[in-house]
Design an enzyme around this catalytic site. Sequence first.
Site, mmCIF file in Angstrom:
data_model
loop_
_atom_site.group_PDB
_atom_site.id
_atom_site.type_symbol
_atom_site.label_atom_id
_atom_site.label_comp_id
_atom_site.label_asym_id
_atom_site.label_seq_id
_atom_site.Cartn_x
_atom_site.Cartn_y
_atom_site.Cartn_z
ATOM 1 N N THR A 45 44.287 52.458 39.334
ATOM 2 C CA THR A 45 45.619 53.039 39.561
ATOM 3 C C THR A 45 45.858 54.265 38.702
ATOM 4 O OG1 THR A 45 46.638 50.984 40.263
ATOM 5 C CG2 THR A 45 48.089 52.577 39.237
ATOM 6 N N SER A 105 39.501 48.742 41.197
ATOM 7 C CA SER A 105 38.662 47.783 40.456
ATOM 8 C C SER A 105 38.379 46.516 41.254
ATOM 9 C CB SER A 105 39.266 47.452 39.092
ATOM 10 O OG SER A 105 40.383 46.614 39.222
ATOM 11 N N THR A 129 43.264 47.907 36.648
ATOM 12 C CA THR A 129 43.673 46.761 35.828
ATOM 13 C C THR A 129 43.297 45.414 36.451
ATOM 14 O OG1 THR A 129 45.852 46.701 36.874
ATOM 15 C CG2 THR A 129 45.632 48.025 34.871
ATOM 16 N N ASP A 130 43.129 45.388 37.770
ATOM 17 C CA ASP A 130 42.999 44.085 38.434
ATOM 18 C C ASP A 130 41.788 43.280 37.972
ATOM 19 O OD1 ASP A 130 45.289 44.682 39.784
ATOM 20 O OD2 ASP A 130 44.299 45.298 41.627
#
Length: 334
Positions: A12, A54, A85-86
């Site tokens: 992101t 990710s 971040t995932d």
Amino acid sequence: MKRVLLLATGGTIASREGEHGLAPGLAAEGLLRHLPELREHYLVDTRDILDLDSSNIQAEEWQTIAHAVWQALGRYDGVVITHGTDTMAYTASVLSYMLQDLDRPVVLTGSQMPVGRLLSDARANLATAFSAVDLGLPGVMVAFDHRLIRGCRAVKVRTMAFEAFESVNAPYLAQVYADGLRPDPAALRPAAPGRSPRLADRLCTDVFLLKLIPGTNPDIFDKLTELNVRGVVLETFGVGGLHFVRRDLLPKLEQLTRRGVAVVACSQCLYETSDFSLYEVGQRLLDCGVIPARDMTTEAAVTKLMWALGQTKDPQRVREIFDTDYAGEVTLPG
Ligand code: ASP
């Protein structure tokens, strides 16, 4: 000035609005343009190694990232990796095993909102990640929401809020206060004497994570055998249990371990440790030859199993690897 390599992988933080929603598109130099002050404080080089959400990052990408970090280690005081971040907690965990005995910081960061947006958390997260290089704590860590988390203790716990990550079963390494990024002495890990950094990049992808539900069909273990799975992480109930009434999971589980599949058991609870010695429903599981994950996060346990099975085919050796703390991922007894 400290020399820092910024490795960009997408996420992101580097995303822009496209035809099908947000997708990565911004290169590392583009990220830096949103925080030009960084170049006043650090000698920054950039490398774009991936350009992925990710969710698409898997073992092959972990190897690409590990190799890029490994090549940089001698030339930079630290490496900052921007990442979605995932799955960042998985990447941070697996890098903790692939890049061992580091003598400098390797810091993953990202953001919940693209860097180009006014309210984005990206600039603060990038600034925290670069400050972590100043701090100089060795090892893989995550910089997020004004905190540093040991990589193998990070878990993404929120989908939208800026406090997306927590340090699970371990204190935060450092936090930003009015006087800067302040380390927590209780969180620091003494370096193992006489050890130098090592790249151990082999991974096994034939690993499965199974979260038990009340009534899980025991035949699932046969299916895992059919899939030629070599390792299973079992998320069990509470402090550590599974059912053996009516749908008895134990015989099929025992068959699985007898066939040489490494089965690691952890808790479905996020916090605190699993302990399979406490209840009958846990002791019986240990009798099936299952390896306890103790207080490891699921992310740290899954990636440790992938890494362990990349190093060895011997289930006994896998057990020994789980009885070893490589990067602060587990609290061992005594
Ligand atoms: N889907 C994005 C990713 O993991 C989410 C993020 O970066 O926050 O790449």
